[in-house]
Write an enzyme that holds these catalytic residues in place. Structure first.
Site, PDB file in Angstrom:
ATOM      1  N   ASP A  93     -11.206  21.698  35.558  1.00 41.74           N
ATOM      2  CA  ASP A  93     -11.676  21.434  36.923  1.00 41.74           C
ATOM      3  C   ASP A  93     -13.205  21.384  36.939  1.00 41.74           C
ATOM      4  O   ASP A  93     -13.867  21.733  35.952  1.00 41.74           O
ATOM      5  CB  ASP A  93     -11.140  22.549  37.844  1.00 41.74           C
ATOM      6  CG  ASP A  93     -11.358  22.229  39.314  1.00 41.74           C
ATOM      7  OD1 ASP A  93     -11.527  21.041  39.646  1.00 41.74           O
ATOM      8  OD2 ASP A  93     -11.363  23.175  40.121  1.00 41.74           O
ATOM      9  N   GLU A 106     -17.221  17.194  36.986  1.00 39.73           N
ATOM     10  CA  GLU A 106     -17.929  15.920  37.305  1.00 39.73           C
ATOM     11  C   GLU A 106     -19.278  15.837  36.599  1.00 39.73           C
ATOM     12  O   GLU A 106     -19.682  14.698  36.297  1.00 39.73           O
ATOM     13  CB  GLU A 106     -18.091  15.820  38.822  1.00 39.73           C
ATOM     14  CG  GLU A 106     -16.791  15.605  39.567  1.00 39.73           C
ATOM     15  CD  GLU A 106     -15.870  16.824  39.563  1.00 39.73           C
ATOM     16  OE1 GLU A 106     -16.393  17.951  39.628  1.00 39.73           O
ATOM     17  OE2 GLU A 106     -14.648  16.636  39.479  1.00 39.73           O
ATOM     18  N   ASP A 151      -9.307  17.507  45.825  1.00 42.75           N
ATOM     19  CA  ASP A 151      -9.074  18.299  47.034  1.00 42.75           C
ATOM     20  C   ASP A 151      -8.757  17.437  48.245  1.00 42.75           C
ATOM     21  O   ASP A 151      -9.603  17.189  49.103  1.00 42.75           O
ATOM     22  CB  ASP A 151     -10.289  19.184  47.312  1.00 42.75           C
ATOM     23  CG  ASP A 151     -10.535  20.159  46.170  1.00 42.75           C
ATOM     24  OD1 ASP A 151      -9.633  20.310  45.312  1.00 42.75           O
ATOM     25  OD2 ASP A 151     -11.627  20.747  46.118  1.00 42.75           O
TER      26      ASP A 151
HETATM   27  C1  GLC Z   1     -11.523  23.071  43.134  1.00 40.62           C
HETATM   28  C2  GLC Z   1     -10.263  22.388  42.676  1.00 40.62           C
HETATM   29  C3  GLC Z   1      -9.060  23.077  43.274  1.00 40.62           C
HETATM   30  C4  GLC Z   1      -9.077  24.537  42.877  1.00 40.62           C
HETATM   31  C5  GLC Z   1     -10.375  25.188  43.322  1.00 40.62           C
HETATM   32  C6  GLC Z   1     -10.510  26.630  42.827  1.00 40.62           C
HETATM   33  O1  GLC Z   1     -11.703  22.919  44.504  1.00 40.62           O
HETATM   34  O2  GLC Z   1     -10.271  21.024  42.995  1.00 40.62           O
HETATM   35  O3  GLC Z   1      -7.866  22.460  42.847  1.00 40.62           O
HETATM   36  O4  GLC Z   1      -7.997  25.198  43.441  1.00 40.62           O
HETATM   37  O5  GLC Z   1     -11.474  24.461  42.817  1.00 40.62           O
HETATM   38  O6  GLC Z   1     -10.482  26.686  41.453  1.00 40.62           O
END
Ligand code: GLC
Length: 761
Positions: A397, A400, A468
């Site tokens: 995650d 980017e 998200d």
């Molecule tokens: C980011 C991710 C999401 C995750 C969050 C906490 O917003 O896109 O899927 O739950 O971080 O890790």
């Protein structure tokens, strides 16, 4: 008037100018002009690469392309023009000024430079202005909002932590600078292989006089695809940039996630509840709170004191565990990854060598330079903290990369590259480190890797999800377009947060979205912190029943889904596919009312309804169809009105379809009743289906340990035939049952051990 061979007087604007010299080296035809150099390579009879540059980098690195160009290029040279023929494609390059035009074998123009402007630089930024045909449509660019047909829109690629994105936001998390143009009954594709901030404009603000593409830096470096048919272009593009491996079978089951299940106790309770309520599921997730202070590769001693014991218990219940990792490494003395990373110089820096610091979940962090093989290797090995206790999936995650403020300064450096030059490939390089590292650690088992940020070629390392999203109907529908568009750019293994990440869905939205999850390549329920609980039982008994039935449907379809993934692994064609792949010149496919429809595999057509609709208009392409839920036969070639109760998403089966299914299991670890059901729907044309199976877990299939046979339906005789089995794997099913639909007989369920032929009429 063409800007032939002049340096314009406009603000620092340069054009390549006229051709001076032509030479051939390293499989490339090099064309020297007044102010630039152009290179042309042939990759296949339908793929030609063009690079127009003012400072060509001899290293010529690509994050995406994995194929080499072919040998010598033959060309014809005349005073005005060079022409290169591949047999299927012709590239004519005019010399004064330099312009590139691509023709098919019949000499019909597929695409080319705008005659007036061609390619220009303004500072380091280049733009390639291209012809726009009156009837031209565009599909592609992957994870982009807006309509299926991108005509009249413009887009930017700059991988972004797109918190709270809307159905209009741009850019989002991923960069796929590849689109397909459709006009005059012809198809072509163009992939701009450039990781700088790039932009695409499909006739948005030019009175539809041209379209254009470009980037803030680097070269105009593109691959032109001249194959006819969208599917053929997708096959070519994924030949060039790679295709997915077979995913672990368990990852195609239902996945339950949340930010976060706060303790091992909670993870286990949720898992136990699935088994207690007999709702099938395969994966549980740990979001960031399993860590100690959000330090990657650590476990929180208090809330997750014995990860191995927790995972053993999950395993005993038939669950796999997926854990999240973010790139940001917390600045904290004594934290292994921090100490090692600093000592070895593995983190991004400012130009003076000072380590870059950005804030993410753990607070102040450094960011690994995943562009270096040594750093990827180090990163990959660190996963032993997760694989040793038994984690099977790795969720990448914030890559980017994201840092609070969302504005990492352009002087941040990865080795000798400034961040803006390579930013869009950061997610790929992180996922690559994760994939290679965990594949080695899992000793022959397939890792499941999931990523948020990506660039073309990501399918070689990872599945993706669309970040998200929000618990709204608009996002439910947008999700279909995002998934379908990712399929066009070669990414088959895609999911959206079912239910919507932020906000709270109504029970109706949750139920509807879950029913769509059945037909989404990755089926994961996920929610943001502080939202209401999202598990299937959180919506009242009545809704739980519907959700359960839909998840069971996913499990019944797994033999079909796995075979569809195999097809994708072989051909690059997506599992969830927009109708534009098969019907690129059908107006109705692009109509806003029907553009969200898609095929799931070859034979299932899904018409998404939102949570308020109980009846929707569906465009059924020509041919006969059957409503999946009722077996009602419907003639296609028109828009029909379909009932859309929450208990029965409008899903249609193509007449003649062969769909392998199985009995309901609680997880893919369960054997089931041993019967492979071959469902066949009556139709007028003959059809076949390639059934594929392997151990679902290891790479033995690469050595021939699979079970593959073509199942054919002969519409005239009503015969269903099974080809001889290919491969050395023994099917997990010991019997086969034929289930006929629409043949008038209802009682023809028959079991065979090794069937070769069966008549349904
Ligand atoms: C980011 C991710 C999401 C995750 C969050 C906490 O917003 O896109 O899927 O739950 O971080 O890790």
């Amino acid at each position: 008037m063409a800007l032939a061979g002049v340096v314009c007087t406009m603000m620092d604007t340069t054009v390549p100018g006229n051709v001076h010299k032509i030479s051939q080296q390293h499989n490339a035809l090099t064309i020297t002009t007044q102010h630039a150099e152009a290179r042309v390579w042939i990759y296949s009879p339908t793929i030609i690469r063009v690079n127009v540059s003012r400072h060509f980098d001899a290293q010529d690195h690509s994050f995406a392309v994995i194929q080499p160009p072919q040998g010598n290029i033959r060309y014809d040279d005349s005073p005005d023009e060079l022409s290169i023929h591949t047999g299927e494609l012709e590239l004519r390059i005019s010399k004064s000024p330099l312009r590139f035009n691509f023709y098919n074998a019949d000499g019909i123009l597929l695409s080319g430079d705008d005659e007036r402007f061609g390619t220009m630089w303004q500072g380091e930024k280049f733009t390639n202005y291209r012809k726009l045909f009156k009837d031209e449509r565009f599909i592609g660019l992957g994870e982009k909002t807006g309509n299926l047909d991108r005509r009249g829109s413009n887009y930017v690629n700059w991988n972004t932590d797109a918190v709270d994105y809307t159905p209009k936001s741009d850019p989002l998390y991923k960069t796929f600078p590849f689109y397909i143009g459709l006009h005059s009954g012809l198809t072509y594709g163009l992939f701009l292989d450039n990781t700088h901030r790039s932009f695409f404009d499909f006739g948005a603000s030019t009175d539809h006089s041209m379209h254009w593409l470009g980037a803030d830096g680097g070269d105009l470096n593109y691959y032109f695809f001249g194959a006819q048919g969208v599917a053929n272009i997708i096959q070519d593009q994924t030949w060039l940039t790679g295709r997915m491996e077979m995913p672990p079978l368990w990852s195609l089951g239902y996945q339950q996630c949340r930010w976060s299940y706060m303790s091992a106790k909670e993870v286990l309770e949720v898992a136990r509840n699935f088994r207690k309520l007999k709702i099938p599921a395969d994966a549980m997730y740990c979001d960031i709170d399993y860590m100690d202070g959000f330090k990657i590769f650590t476990w929180n001693n208090e809330t997750f004191p014995e990860p191995k014991a927790m995972i053993d218990e999950l395993t005993a219940m038939g669950f796999k565990l997926v854990t999240i990792v973010d790139p940001g490494i917390k600045i904290e003395d004594g934290y292994k990854q921090y100490d090692e990373g600093v000592k070895k110089g593995y983190f991004a820096t400012y130009p003076d060598g000072e380590l870059y610091i950005g804030e993410v979940w753990p607070g102040r962090c450094h960011f690994p330079d995943f562009y270096k093989a040594e750093v990827r290797d180090w990163w990959g090995k660190s996963f032993d903290a997760l694989t040793e206790p038994g984690v099977a999936g790795f969720w990448n995650d914030m890559n980017e990369p994201a840092a609070w403020g969302q504005n990492i300064p352009g002087i941040m450096r990865f080795g000798d590259k400034y961040m803006p030059e390579v930013r869009n490939a950061y997610g790929n390089e992180m996922s690559r480190g994760t994939y290679e590292g965990t594949k080695a650690l899992l000793k022959g088992k397939r890792p499941f890797v999931l990523t948020r940020a990506a660039y073309t070629g990501i399918q070689r390392y990872s599945a993706v999800w669309t970040g998200d999203n929000t618990a709204t109907d608009a996002h439910l529908l947008l999700g279909c377009r995002l998934v379908n568009s990712l399929g066009i750019v070669g990414v088959s293994y895609v999911g959206v947060d079912i239910g919507g990440f932020s906000g709270n869905p109504t029970p109706e939205l949750m139920v509807r979205w879950n029913s769509l999850g059945v037909y989404t390549p990755m089926f994961r329920n996920h929610a943001m912190a502080a939202t209401v609980m999202r598990e299937p039982w959180a919506w009242g008994k009545q809704n739980e029943k519907i959700i359960k039935k839909d998840i069971e449907q996913r499990y019944k379809l797994l033999p079909y889904i796995y075979s569809s993934f195999y097809r994708s692994h072989q051909t690059g064609l997506p599992v969830a596919r927009t109708l534009a792949i098969d019907l690129p010149f059908d107006e109705l496919v692009y109509d806003e009312a029907y553009q969200n429809q898609f095929f799931f595999g070859d034979n299932i057509l899904v018409a998404p309804a939102d949570s308020h609709q109980r009846e929707i208009d569906v465009y059924l392409p020509a041919g006969d169809w059957y409503r999946f839920g009722t077996d009602e036969k419907i003639t296609g070639g028109d828009v029909i009105s379909a009932d859309a109760p929450l208990t029965d998403l409008p899903v249609f089966i193509r007449a003649g379809a062969i769909i392998p299914m199985q009995s309901i299991v609680q997880s893919t670890a369960e054997q089931g009743d041993g019967i492979l059901q071959i469902h066949v729907w009556n139709g007028e044309g003959s059809t076949d289906f390639v059934y594929y199976e392997d151990d679902g877990d290891t790479y033995a299939y690469e050595q021939g340990a699979y079970y593959k046979r073509t199942i054919s339906f002969n519409a005239e005789t009503g015969n269903i035939t099974f080809s001889a089995v290919e491969g050395t794997f023994t099917s997990r099913f010991d019997r086969i049952m034929i289930v006929s639909h629409g043949f008038g007989k209802t009682e023809d369920w028959i079991c065979y051990n090794e069937p070769t032929e069966f008549t349904v009429r």
